[in-house]
Motif scaffolding. Structure first.
Motif, PDB file in Angstrom:
ATOM      1  N   MET A 286       0.834  -1.200   0.000  1.00  0.00           N
ATOM      2  CA  MET A 286       0.000   0.000   0.000  1.00  0.00           C
ATOM      3  C   MET A 286       0.877   1.262   0.000  1.00  0.00           C
ATOM      4  SD  MET A 286      -2.761   1.526  -0.177  1.00  0.00           S
ATOM      5  CE  MET A 286      -3.801   0.089  -0.367  1.00  0.00           C
TER       6      MET A 286
ATOM      7  N   TYR B 271       2.381   1.695  -3.258  1.00  0.00           N
ATOM      8  CA  TYR B 271       1.351   2.142  -4.189  1.00  0.00           C
ATOM      9  C   TYR B 271       1.178   3.663  -4.089  1.00  0.00           C
ATOM     10  CZ  TYR B 271      -3.445   2.518  -6.079  1.00  0.00           C
ATOM     11  OH  TYR B 271      -4.562   2.870  -6.779  1.00  0.00           O
TER      12      TYR B 271
ATOM     13  N   MET C  20      -0.819   4.128 -14.328  1.00  0.00           N
ATOM     14  CA  MET C  20       0.557   4.603 -14.360  1.00  0.00           C
ATOM     15  C   MET C  20       1.478   3.764 -13.483  1.00  0.00           C
ATOM     16  SD  MET C  20      -0.006   7.763 -11.806  1.00  0.00           S
ATOM     17  CE  MET C  20      -1.720   7.834 -12.193  1.00  0.00           C
ATOM     18  N   SER C  21       1.008   3.551 -12.279  1.00  0.00           N
ATOM     19  CA  SER C  21       1.877   2.863 -11.343  1.00  0.00           C
ATOM     20  C   SER C  21       1.831   1.356 -11.531  1.00  0.00           C
ATOM     21  CB  SER C  21       1.469   3.189  -9.913  1.00  0.00           C
ATOM     22  OG  SER C  21       0.077   3.004  -9.793  1.00  0.00           O
TER      23      SER C  21
ATOM     24  N   ARG D 255       4.772  -1.252 -13.034  1.00  0.00           N
ATOM     25  CA  ARG D 255       5.918  -1.904 -12.401  1.00  0.00           C
ATOM     26  C   ARG D 255       6.004  -3.354 -12.838  1.00  0.00           C
ATOM     27  NH1 ARG D 255       5.716  -0.542  -6.140  1.00  0.00           N
ATOM     28  NH2 ARG D 255       7.452  -1.939  -6.151  1.00  0.00           N
TER      29      ARG D 255
ATOM     30  N   PHE E  37      -3.147 -10.470  10.454  1.00  0.00           N
ATOM     31  CA  PHE E  37      -4.056  -9.508   9.843  1.00  0.00           C
ATOM     32  C   PHE E  37      -3.283  -8.497   8.990  1.00  0.00           C
ATOM     33  CE2 PHE E  37      -5.753  -5.179  10.251  1.00  0.00           C
ATOM     34  CZ  PHE E  37      -6.956  -5.307   9.567  1.00  0.00           C
ATOM     35  N   ARG E  38      -2.208  -7.978   9.572  1.00  0.00           N
ATOM     36  CA  ARG E  38      -1.404  -6.998   8.844  1.00  0.00           C
ATOM     37  C   ARG E  38      -0.819  -7.576   7.571  1.00  0.00           C
ATOM     38  NH1 ARG E  38      -0.935  -2.879  11.945  1.00  0.00           N
ATOM     39  NH2 ARG E  38      -0.565  -3.158  14.172  1.00  0.00           N
TER      40      ARG E  38
ATOM     41  N   HIS F 254      -3.394  -7.719   5.048  1.00  0.00           N
ATOM     42  CA  HIS F 254      -3.699  -6.338   4.685  1.00  0.00           C
ATOM     43  C   HIS F 254      -2.695  -5.834   3.647  1.00  0.00           C
ATOM     44  CE1 HIS F 254      -5.424  -2.375   5.481  1.00  0.00           C
ATOM     45  NE2 HIS F 254      -4.188  -1.891   5.431  1.00  0.00           N
TER      46      HIS F 254
ATOM     47  N   LYS G 273      -3.087  -7.553   0.285  1.00  0.00           N
ATOM     48  CA  LYS G 273      -4.202  -6.992  -0.471  1.00  0.00           C
ATOM     49  C   LYS G 273      -3.733  -5.763  -1.249  1.00  0.00           C
ATOM     50  CE  LYS G 273      -7.681  -4.426   1.099  1.00  0.00           C
ATOM     51  NZ  LYS G 273      -8.883  -4.000   1.846  1.00  0.00           N
ATOM     52  N   GLY G 274      -2.961  -4.931  -0.578  1.00  0.00           N
ATOM     53  CA  GLY G 274      -2.456  -3.727  -1.215  1.00  0.00           C
ATOM     54  C   GLY G 274      -1.569  -4.057  -2.408  1.00  0.00           C
TER      55      GLY G 274
ATOM     56  N   LEU H 131      -2.105  -3.338  -6.436  1.00  0.00           N
ATOM     57  CA  LEU H 131      -1.097  -2.573  -7.159  1.00  0.00           C
ATOM     58  C   LEU H 131      -0.693  -3.293  -8.440  1.00  0.00           C
ATOM     59  CD1 LEU H 131       0.929  -0.275  -7.272  1.00  0.00           C
ATOM     60  CD2 LEU H 131       2.364  -1.529  -5.676  1.00  0.00           C
TER      61      LEU H 131
ATOM     62  N   GLU I 135      -8.963 -10.632   4.944  1.00  0.00           N
ATOM     63  CA  GLU I 135      -8.737  -9.464   5.801  1.00  0.00           C
ATOM     64  C   GLU I 135      -9.950  -9.230   6.702  1.00  0.00           C
ATOM     65  OE1 GLU I 135      -8.633  -5.732   3.810  1.00  0.00           O
ATOM     66  OE2 GLU I 135      -7.394  -4.785   5.351  1.00  0.00           O
TER      67      GLU I 135
END
Lengths: 114, 190, 702
Positions: free
Chosen positions: A1, A4, C1-2, C5, C46-47, C50, C53-54, C58, C72
């Motif tokens: 994240m 990102y 755009m991103s 990668r 959990f983290r 998390h 997921k990010g 991406l 999550e």
């Protein structure tokens, strides 16, 4: 994240500095001249609410805009962050446009406070 | 100039730009042609009724008298050891060291913390006056006839206005061989 | 755009996260088996999901994003206690690990992954079984200002801690702002031994702007005193969070009739939760090591105990001596003194043993620094190779602790300013990867630590300009300075070569702190630099155990310290026990003659007009075959002291080894026992020592 967010911002000519956790953020904030701090409300150790409170109470950085990002589920946490002085909130997931718009909003909001 | 000044005050004036010297503008507008660059700044202080000068390069700090711990087997001029922010330093009663009549510690008594050979020493003096710029030609070698017990300690004399400053030779004043009392220890006896 | 990668970054990164997730699940499973709750592991799981997921979003990894999104939610419910964690739940979670592996493989090979519909259904079913909301535990008296900055999860953990009957503590700590993220690591680990850290509350109201104060909320089963004692060495203070109205002080008294008010209320879960297993036992999968962590405070306690044993032993020796003089039961008396001697030897071995435990290899600190290098290098976008040598060099734990901050500052400076960017290095013909070398070695009785980089070196011109700009020095003073003097300006408070205040850290930020810390340890710091070639900082520390145990004594109104390792024993004697042999004072100790020498006389201390004491203390010191009883007026105790140099002018004074601070700003002298004994044997006692020796001593060659 974090990657990102950085990627989006760098692609839009923002200068970005990242902190891996709350403590690193605490170390960096007083030493940098920042326009906006973007923090996940659920950061490890020092959460986004505490970070916001820290930013607001610091002598050199009380005016910096704080944008909280979080999942919609953590509405409760977001409310507390806003109460602690965060300027805005962006729900995940978000697009690049949404992020940039949110940054603009909190910056202008914080600017008026100056 | 003769007025006693508080050590803190004086210390401040050391770090500020001195009134007798060039200002920031001078630097920019050809200060080198108008203002002398070779002035040596000296701290003036009083000890046993006479006026002394010490190059501020040798000076690390000026403090009020601090508590000291006596050290046995040392010469009479060694007051003991003091503690400057965690560093233990020898404290020297300068008047005794110069074999002058020692004055009692008073409100004007100060300790000059000097840096000599990479180590700090405390010199207890009767009072500090000012920081003055002295041009090199105002320095004179100590007159040979001066004699007296102090002669060896004096590096030079310097004229400053009406007054004559005695510039001490720290290498002699702080000669480690003199710190230990002569008769101490087995080797001293032999 | 991103999203442009390359995917090559995604798969390894995601795999790492999945591995982390899997590790956390294993911890949770182990916790289930032993009945120990692992909130930390659950939160970490959990983290992990998390961030997965990010990542997936991406890189547009659709199915992975879907799966992690659903996971999550489930993990969030689990960590907030809304859904119970049990074996069945874990099965589903482990199934997800398998699916992630398959999905990642498919993503990499751009093939069709396995279907996840079934798994998604099972995960959503977990969330469906929401446990009936347990009546929220009351949190009376907890300041609203604290509650208002907690996240829902943290508040949940706070309630859980209260429900489990733990005491809540506010641990107050203060850190150097520059060192906080590393400095906190040690404290974190210590706190975990006592229970659960609920959150860290930073405060911007610190006394100095280069420090930061933290209030840490800790839930623990331990008593206040235990927590406070154990953490005392960390420089923190511990305060119980008083819950007004509902307070039952641990062991405290309320009115007699209601003193067991809490007994009627028994939380069934609390009974199940065996306190022995509940806190502090890290049920982890880490390998079992042959070492244990010992708290320095406990070692201090041991040292104190040993000191007390020493005192008791001295009294015993005294009693036995009196017994012998009376000639009562001579066989038993002899036996007793023999045993006492054995005891005293064992006690000093014990003492040495405890001191040895305090010695730790520098490797501990080096490991920490290696992490810092990796992190800072990444932060600064520079590739850096760190080489380390001499990590086995040992120093007292306290010194090692004190060293870690200064070393970190130095490394930070190296990376921020010493090492050039890759491009700059290539342009100047240097290898693209920067080199930082950390060395430790022993040189005589000192330990040298060096931090060397092959960066751009320190530019004297820049230092000069900066010192001028900051008003630290005047131009003409600078002109007269030698290059070495100029380099040393970096140790001045407030020095930095950065002109922009927004910069992360300028060279020199903290270098004054480094210097202060090092000199507090009686160390010296040197800089060596060549422009374009690199910089070496070297720290020289005395190892003659810069920190030693010392006996604090007083004589003629002056206080002295005697290194404990040169003290054989200390006894109290009355004046009438002193005999004179051939003009020299002696006492009989353990059946042998012990020559005495008075410290006050050796040092020619002027005695204050106090009445001659009838009791004096004899510190038995000895080297090789010589033993001497050093006579002092009083024994004040034992203490850990830091040896400080008294400077080269006073170094040659016979009998004085250095100085030390005894707290309250008192500086006292540390005796050089070897020199004093040598002197006493040769001078005061002369031939008396030899002629006074009992025949038995000679035969035994003692």
């Amino acid at each position: 994240m974090r990657a990102y967010v950085s990627a989006i911002l760098e692609a839009n000519d923002f200068e970005v500095d990242e902190a891996e956790n709350g403590f690193e953020a605490l170390r960096k904030i007083p030493r940098m001249q920042l326009d906006v701090i973007i923090a996940d409300v659920n950061m490890p150790d020092v959460n986004g609410i505490e970070l916001t409170r820290f930013v607001r109470r610091g002598p050199g950085h009380a005016d910096v805009a704080v944008l909280i990002i979080s999942t919609d589920a953590a509405r409760h946490d977001v409310d507390r962050a806003l109460a602690a002085g965060a300027n805005g909130f962006l729900a995940k997931p978000f697009t690049a446009e949404e992020l940039l718009a949110a940054i603009e909003t909190v910056r202008s909001g914080a600017g008026q406070a100056q | 100039m003769a007025r006693e000044r508080d050590a803190e005050d004086l210390w401040q004036s050391l770090s500020r730009s001195g009134e007798a010297l060039a200002t920031e503008e001078d630097y920019e507008h050809g200060y080198s042609r108008e203002v002398r660059q070779d002035l040596r700044r000296c701290l003036t202080f009083r000890c046993g009724g006479e006026l002394y000068g010490l190059s501020i390069h040798d000076l690390a700090e000026i403090t009020k008298p601090m508590s000291t711990t006596p050290v046995p087997r040392t010469a009479d001029f060694v007051v003991g050891i003091g503690n400057v922010r965690g560093t233990v330093i020898p404290m020297v009663d300068l008047a005794r060291r110069l074999r002058l009549v020692a004055r009692r510690t008073g409100t004007s008594t100060r300790v000059l913390i000097v840096n000599h050979g990479g180590e700090l020493y405390g010199l207890v003096v009767d009072g500090v006056h000012d920081v003055v710029p002295i041009p090199p030609e105002a320095f004179e070698p100590p007159p040979g006839a001066l004699g007296g017990a102090r002669a060896g300690f004096i590096a030079a004399l310097a004229r400053h206005g009406e007054e004559i400053l005695i510039i001490l030779d720290l290498a002699v004043v702080l000669d480690p061989r003199d710190f230990v009392r002569g008769d101490a220890g087995p080797r001293g006896r032999a | 755009m991103s999203t442009a990668r390359p995917t090559t970054e995604f798969v390894p990164e995601a795999q790492e996260v999945v591995e982390e997730f899997s590790r956390r699940l294993l911890e949770l499973e182990a916790g289930q088996r032993t009945g120990v709750e692992e909130p930390e592991s659950l939160n970490a799981a959990f983290r992990a999901i998390h961030s997965l997921k990010g990542l997936a979003a991406l890189f547009a990894a659709g199915p992975i994003a879907t799966l992690s999104h659903s996971l999550e939610n489930a993990l969030d419910a689990l960590r907030l206690g809304r859904v119970p964690l049990n074996a069945a739940t874990l099965d589903v979670l482990f199934e997800a690990v398998e699916s992630f592996a398959a999905l990642l493989a498919a993503h990499e090979h751009e093939t069709e992954g396995p279907g996840i519909e079934g798994l998604l259904g099972r995960i959503d079913a977990l969330v469906g079984r929401v446990r009936p909301e347990r009546a929220a535990t009351e949190l009376p008296g907890i300041d609203e200002s604290i509650l208002s900055v907690l996240t829902e999860y943290e508040e949940h953990r706070l309630r859980e801690n209260v429900r489990l009957g733990r005491t809540l503590y506010r641990v107050h700590a203060s850190f150097d702002l520059l060192a906080i993220d590393v400095g906190i690591e040690g404290l974190k680990a210590r706190l975990k031994e006592f229970g659960e850290v609920i959150t860290y509350l930073p405060s911007a109201d610190s006394s100095a702007d280069d420090r930061i104060d933290l209030d840490i909320l800790l839930g623990s089963n331990a008593e206040h005193a235990a927590v406070a004692d154990a953490l005392a060495s960390e420089g923190v203070s511990v305060h119980p969070l008083v819950r007004e109205g509902a307070v039952r002080e641990p062991g405290g008294s309320t009115s007699a009739g209601t003193h067991d008010v809490g007994a009627g209320y028994v939380d069934p879960e609390r009974v199940l939760d065996d306190p022995e297993v509940g806190v502090g036992h890290d049920v982890s999968l880490r390998s079992i090591s042959r070492t244990v962590r010992v708290d320095l405070a406990r070692l201090d306690q041991l040292m104190n105990l040993i000191g007390e044993i020493g005192v008791a032993q001295a009294t015993l020796v005294d009693s036995v001596d009196r017994l012998r003089r009376r000639g009562a039961a001579p066989d038993i008396a002899r036996e007793l003194s023999g045993e006492l001697r054995t005891l005293s030897r064992k006690v000093s071995l014990l003492q040495q043993g405890v001191l040895d435990v305090r010695m730790v290899p520098l490797g501990q600190v080096f490991d920490k620094l290696a992490r810092v290098v990796r992190k800072l290098g990444r932060e600064a976008g520079k590739e850096i190779r760190l080489s380390i040598s001499g990590e086995e060099t040992e120093l007292d734990k306290l010194i090692v602790e004190e060293l870690s901050d200064p070393l970190m500052h130095m490394i930070r400076n190296c990376i921020d300013h010493g090492i050039e960017s890759r491009a700059e290095r290539l342009a100047t013909g240097k290898p693209p990867v920067g080199r930082v070398e950390l060395r430790a070695f022993q040189r005589g009785s000192r330990v040298v630590l060096e931090v060397e980089d092959d960066g751009r070196g320190i530019d004297l011109r820049q230092i000069r300009e900066s010192a001028l700009r900051r008003g630290l020095q005047r131009e003409e003073d600078l002109r007269e300075m030698t290059p070495q003097q100029i380099i040393e300006l970096v140790f001045m408070p407030g020095f930095t070569t950065r002109s922009t205040p927004g910069a992360l850290s300028g060279r020199g930020v903290g270098m004054d702190v480094v210097k202060t810390n090092i000199s507090r340890l009686s160390g010296i710091i040197d800089v060596n630099t060549t422009v374009g070639r690199g910089t070496t900082f070297s720290i020289t520390l005395p190892v003659t155990l810069a920190i030693i145990q010392a006996l604090v004594v007083q004589t003629a109104g002056q206080t002295f310290c005697i290194p404990l390792n040169s003290v054989l024993e200390s006894v109290m004697v009355t004046r009438n026990e002193i005999r004179t042999v051939d003009g020299a004072e002696v006492i009989t100790l353990h059946g042998k003659t012990l020559p005495l020498c008075h410290l006050a006389r050796l040092f020619e201390l002027r005695r204050q007009a106090s009445p001659e004491r009838s009791r004096i203390y004899v510190i038995v010191v000895g080297l090789a075959q010589h033993r001497v009883g050093l006579v002092v007026d009083d024994l004040l105790g034992q203490q850990d002291v830091v040896i400080k140099s008294i400077g080269s002018a006073l170094r040659s004074i016979p009998g004085i080894a250095g100085a030390t601070e005894l707290g309250g700003g008192r500086t006292v002298l540390l005796l050089d026992v070897a020199a004093l004994v040598e002197e006493a044997v040769g001078r005061e006692i002369g031939g008396a020592a030899a002629s006074a020796s009992s025949p038995s001593e000679v035969t035994h060659g003692a």
